[in-house]
Write an enzyme that holds these catalytic residues in place. Structure first.
Site, PDB file in Angstrom:
ATOM      1  N   ARG A  16       0.809  -1.219   0.000  1.00  0.00           N
ATOM      2  CA  ARG A  16       0.000   0.000   0.000  1.00  0.00           C
ATOM      3  C   ARG A  16       0.843   1.270   0.000  1.00  0.00           C
ATOM      4  O   ARG A  16       0.363   2.340  -0.313  1.00  0.00           O
ATOM      5  CB  ARG A  16      -0.939   0.000   1.222  1.00  0.00           C
ATOM      6  CG  ARG A  16      -2.080  -0.979   1.099  1.00  0.00           C
ATOM      7  CD  ARG A  16      -2.765  -1.209   2.437  1.00  0.00           C
ATOM      8  NE  ARG A  16      -1.980  -2.083   3.308  1.00  0.00           N
ATOM      9  CZ  ARG A  16      -2.341  -2.432   4.545  1.00  0.00           C
ATOM     10  NH1 ARG A  16      -3.464  -1.952   5.056  1.00  0.00           N
ATOM     11  NH2 ARG A  16      -1.590  -3.233   5.273  1.00  0.00           N
ATOM     12  N   GLY A  84       1.059 -13.507   6.074  1.00  0.00           N
ATOM     13  CA  GLY A  84       0.254 -12.839   7.092  1.00  0.00           C
ATOM     14  C   GLY A  84       0.927 -12.766   8.448  1.00  0.00           C
ATOM     15  O   GLY A  84       1.952 -13.405   8.700  1.00  0.00           O
ATOM     16  N   ASP A 109       5.277  -1.463  11.699  1.00  0.00           N
ATOM     17  CA  ASP A 109       4.855  -0.226  11.023  1.00  0.00           C
ATOM     18  C   ASP A 109       4.099   0.719  11.954  1.00  0.00           C
ATOM     19  O   ASP A 109       3.444   1.644  11.501  1.00  0.00           O
ATOM     20  CB  ASP A 109       4.020  -0.552   9.778  1.00  0.00           C
ATOM     21  CG  ASP A 109       2.725  -1.274  10.094  1.00  0.00           C
ATOM     22  OD1 ASP A 109       2.560  -1.746  11.235  1.00  0.00           O
ATOM     23  OD2 ASP A 109       1.866  -1.364   9.192  1.00  0.00           O
ATOM     24  N   ASN A 175      -7.726  -2.306  17.089  1.00  0.00           N
ATOM     25  CA  ASN A 175      -6.519  -3.012  17.500  1.00  0.00           C
ATOM     26  C   ASN A 175      -5.293  -2.202  17.064  1.00  0.00           C
ATOM     27  O   ASN A 175      -5.120  -1.928  15.880  1.00  0.00           O
ATOM     28  CB  ASN A 175      -6.528  -4.401  16.831  1.00  0.00           C
ATOM     29  CG  ASN A 175      -5.164  -5.071  16.875  1.00  0.00           C
ATOM     30  OD1 ASN A 175      -4.358  -4.813  17.764  1.00  0.00           O
ATOM     31  ND2 ASN A 175      -4.931  -5.962  15.905  1.00  0.00           N
ATOM     32  N   TYR A 391      38.869  22.058  -7.556  1.00  0.00           N
ATOM     33  CA  TYR A 391      38.712  20.803  -8.291  1.00  0.00           C
ATOM     34  C   TYR A 391      39.341  20.928  -9.667  1.00  0.00           C
ATOM     35  O   TYR A 391      38.992  21.824 -10.440  1.00  0.00           O
ATOM     36  CB  TYR A 391      37.213  20.521  -8.405  1.00  0.00           C
ATOM     37  CG  TYR A 391      36.854  19.172  -8.975  1.00  0.00           C
ATOM     38  CD1 TYR A 391      37.538  18.030  -8.589  1.00  0.00           C
ATOM     39  CD2 TYR A 391      35.814  19.039  -9.885  1.00  0.00           C
ATOM     40  CE1 TYR A 391      37.194  16.793  -9.098  1.00  0.00           C
ATOM     41  CE2 TYR A 391      35.451  17.800 -10.398  1.00  0.00           C
ATOM     42  CZ  TYR A 391      36.150  16.680 -10.001  1.00  0.00           C
ATOM     43  OH  TYR A 391      35.803  15.462 -10.507  1.00  0.00           O
TER      44      TYR A 391
HETATM   45  C1  UD1 Z   1      -2.766  -5.099  11.382  1.00  0.00           C
HETATM   46  C2  UD1 Z   1      -3.822  -5.868  12.173  1.00  0.00           C
HETATM   47  C3  UD1 Z   1      -5.007  -4.951  12.468  1.00  0.00           C
HETATM   48  C4  UD1 Z   1      -4.515  -3.739  13.231  1.00  0.00           C
HETATM   49  C5  UD1 Z   1      -3.381  -3.033  12.486  1.00  0.00           C
HETATM   50  C6  UD1 Z   1      -2.760  -1.992  13.387  1.00  0.00           C
HETATM   51  C7  UD1 Z   1      -3.637  -8.189  11.396  1.00  0.00           C
HETATM   52  C8  UD1 Z   1      -4.259  -9.260  10.590  1.00  0.00           C
HETATM   53  N1  UD1 Z   1      -4.271  -7.021  11.393  1.00  0.00           N
HETATM   54  O1  UD1 Z   1      -3.325  -4.718  10.133  1.00  0.00           O
HETATM   55  O2  UD1 Z   1      -5.957  -5.625  13.253  1.00  0.00           O
HETATM   56  O3  UD1 Z   1      -5.606  -2.834  13.435  1.00  0.00           O
HETATM   57  O4  UD1 Z   1      -2.339  -3.968  12.127  1.00  0.00           O
HETATM   58  O5  UD1 Z   1      -1.774  -1.244  12.716  1.00  0.00           O
HETATM   59  O6  UD1 Z   1      -2.624  -8.420  12.009  1.00  0.00           O
HETATM   60  N2  UD1 Z   1       3.972  -8.466   8.357  1.00  0.00           N
HETATM   61  C9  UD1 Z   1       4.873  -9.508   8.341  1.00  0.00           C
HETATM   62  N3  UD1 Z   1       4.579 -10.605   7.588  1.00  0.00           N
HETATM   63  C10 UD1 Z   1       3.439 -10.725   6.863  1.00  0.00           C
HETATM   64  C11 UD1 Z   1       2.510  -9.680   6.901  1.00  0.00           C
HETATM   65  C12 UD1 Z   1       2.811  -8.552   7.661  1.00  0.00           C
HETATM   66  O7  UD1 Z   1       5.923  -9.448   8.976  1.00  0.00           O
HETATM   67  O8  UD1 Z   1       3.258 -11.778   6.232  1.00  0.00           O
HETATM   68  C13 UD1 Z   1       4.295  -7.263   9.135  1.00  0.00           C
HETATM   69  C14 UD1 Z   1       4.279  -5.983   8.320  1.00  0.00           C
HETATM   70  O9  UD1 Z   1       5.580  -5.666   7.841  1.00  0.00           O
HETATM   71  C15 UD1 Z   1       3.787  -4.942   9.317  1.00  0.00           C
HETATM   72  C16 UD1 Z   1       2.990  -5.730  10.334  1.00  0.00           C
HETATM   73  O10 UD1 Z   1       3.317  -7.097  10.132  1.00  0.00           O
HETATM   74  O11 UD1 Z   1       4.850  -4.263   9.939  1.00  0.00           O
HETATM   75  C17 UD1 Z   1       1.491  -5.527  10.185  1.00  0.00           C
HETATM   76  O12 UD1 Z   1       1.094  -5.873   8.885  1.00  0.00           O
HETATM   77  P1  UD1 Z   1       0.114  -4.958   8.022  1.00  0.00           P
HETATM   78  O13 UD1 Z   1      -0.052  -5.593   6.702  1.00  0.00           O
HETATM   79  O14 UD1 Z   1       0.533  -3.554   8.068  1.00  0.00           O
HETATM   80  O15 UD1 Z   1      -1.249  -5.136   8.849  1.00  0.00           O
HETATM   81  P2  UD1 Z   1      -2.469  -4.112   8.919  1.00  0.00           P
HETATM   82  O16 UD1 Z   1      -3.278  -4.250   7.706  1.00  0.00           O
HETATM   83  O17 UD1 Z   1      -1.961  -2.770   9.253  1.00  0.00           O
HETATM   84 MG    MG Z   2      -0.115  -1.929   9.168  1.00  0.00          MG
END
Ligand code: UD1
Ligand code: MG
Length: 463
Positions: A16, A84, A109, A175, A391
């Site tokens: 994103r 995920g 993040d 969350n 230079y």
């Molecule tokens: C996630 C939460 C959501 C919460 C939000 C808060 C889940 C399913 N959802 O959503 O409930 O409100 O954060 O900011 O967790 N990452 C990995 N491996 C992966 C996928 C992601 O390491 O396979 C890491 C990403 O780099 C990131 C973090 O996990 O730093 C969260 O992932 P992201 O895709 O940003 O989740 P959100 O959609 O923000």
């Molecule tokens: Mg996120």
């Protein structure tokens, strides 16, 4: 010693964000987002840190090597496919890395503050729960997982935006993506999480419903939203930057710094500013900049990684990786580039560029001048339009100018060249050779006036 291992989830693909570098390395308020997260762990005495990396491993590893080489040794766990957040936690549990009894899981993040991590830890131990989640109440909760509680306030389910029905979408409790769970319960329940059919990912947040159904207590810690803003896209990056900037301006104002404006002044969290300094409009103070007391900074100045003494002035100018002495006045329209050290009580600019040079005290370089790779002493006067020709197309050469030298306007120093102390350089000279102390150097062609030459030319044209 606290029995907590921090696991930072940073393997996501940053889809994103639409940016070529991984989002957790984007800077907010002078630090990479990941750095904010690491600092918040270290600030709470947690130096057992595991980072989950994916395709971005080389980038993350470089960053950690550079930033934390002698400080901490975070361990990396590789998540080969980004399946995920639950999968990210699972690869850590299945890896060989040793984990303490409680796991602080942080979405990489969310540039969470030390204070928030601290209160989450305290609340976790107080509540004696199997898990705790930082939650926040939000008027517009779009994009975040919605938190469903029972009448005691324990969390029984988290629904992600794309799976929420109409009623669940109305929920304002979100969350924040910062959790603590016991290692025991993570090990027991992580494998029970099923693939989300819509997103084709394993959601860590699904663990809540599974545990709640097994009568495990998961507590909530209500936290101000500004502490939990996740950075998924550029708009959120800007929002977080704005929040942090506002906080920084408030903090400095309370410490006795006058800051003229919230909207056009940007100060990184990492910056220090002395009392009674005034910061004026359109100014950006970046990274590890330190500014003394009673300075006047701006309008329109950018200062990065630099040290500014007391009572200095930097107006409509840029200072990069440099050091400026007390009472020195810079600007307007002056560019002080990396590696420059300027002494006390100097006057630099307008329209002056200085690079990788050392300038003594009480020296004046006041108009339209380029100084590069030079060493200039005390009480020197550099006239308008002076250029150090440093230079030759291949190498950079040094210009050395002793104390009390007077340089007239329009002088070119063809480096390498050395000017002895108390020498005088005549205006318009092109200096190619060293000048001894107390000498006058004149190096320009003698002027010849051809009497009535122009008159004759005109007559010839008329014929
Ligand atoms: C996630 C939460 C959501 C919460 C939000 C808060 C889940 C399913 N959802 O959503 O409930 O409100 O954060 O900011 O967790 N990452 C990995 N491996 C992966 C996928 C992601 O390491 O396979 C890491 C990403 O780099 C990131 C973090 O996990 O730093 C969260 O992932 P992201 O895709 O940003 O989740 P959100 O959609 O923000
Ligand atoms: Mg996120």
């Amino acid at each position: 010693m606290i029995k907590i291992t921090a696991v930072i989830l940073a393997a996501g693909n940053s889809t994103r964000m639409k940016y070529s570098i991984t989002k957790v390395l984007r800077r907010v308020s002078g630090r990479a987002i990941l750095e904010h997260v690491i600092e918040s762990c270290l600030g709470n005495g947690i130096n057992d840190i595991v980072i989950v990396a994916g395709k971005n491993y080389p980038e993350l590893n470089n960053f950690i090597q550079e930033k934390y080489r002698n400080i901490i040794k975070p361990r990396f766990v590789l998540q080969k496919r980004q399946l995920g957040t639950a999968n990210a936690v699972k690869v850590v549990l299945q890896s060989k890395v040793r984990l303490k009894d409680n796991i602080l899981i942080l979405n990489g993040d969310v540039p969470v503050s030390r204070k928030t991590v601290k209160s989450l830890i305290n609340e976790f131990f107080k509540q004696k729960a199997e898990g705790i989640i930082a939650v926040s109440e939000l008027q517009n909760p779009e994009g975040y997982g919605r938190v469903i509680q029972d009448f005691k306030g324990n969390i029984i389910k988290i629904v992600e935006e794309r799976d929420a029905d109409k009623k669940e979408k109305q929920i304002k409790l979100i969350n924040g993506g910062i959790y603590i769970f016991t290692k025991k319960s993570l090990k027991k329940y992580i494998n029970k999480i099923k693939l989300n059919p819509k997103k084709k990912e394993y959601y860590f947040t699904d663990i809540v419903e599974i545990m709640a159904n097994d009568n495990k207590k998961i507590a909530a810690k209500l936290t101000p939203f500004k502490e939990l803003t996740g950075v998924n896209n550029r708009l959120q990056l800007m929002e977080v930057a704005e929040i942090k900037n506002r906080d920084m301006i408030i903090k400095l104002s309370r410490q006795g710094v006058t800051i003229r404006d919230f909207n056009t002044i940007f100060i990184d969290e990492t910056v220090k500013v002395g009392r009674e300094t005034v910061i004026r409009y359109y100014t950006n103070l970046r990274r590890n900049t330190k500014i003394g007391q009673r300075c006047l900074i701006g309008p329109g100045s950018i200062i990065e990684n630099s040290i500014i003494g007391n009572e200095a002035e930097i107006r409509k100018s840029m200072v990069w990786e440099s050091k400026i002495g007390d009472k020195t006045k810079i600007g307007p329209f002056t560019n002080i580039r990396a590696g420059t050290v300027i002494g006390k009580n100097c006057r630099i600019g307008n329209f002056v560029e200085i690079k990788n040079s050392k300038i003594g005290n009480n020296t004046k370089i006041a108009h339209m001048t380029y100084i590069g790779d030079a060493k200039i002493g005390n009480n020197v006067n550099i006239g308008a339009g002076t250029v150090t020709c440093n230079y030759d197309g291949i190498k950079k050469h040094k210009t050395i100018i002793g104390n009390n030298v007077f340089v007239g306007s329009g002088v070119k120093f063809i480096a390498p060249v050395k000017i002895g102390h108390d020498a005088v350089i005549a205006a318009g000279s092109v200096i190619t050779e060293d000048v001894p102390p107390f000498a006058l150097a004149i190096a320009r062609a003698r002027q010849e006036n051809k009497i009535n030459w122009a008159k004759k030319m005109k007559r010839r044209k008329q014929r």
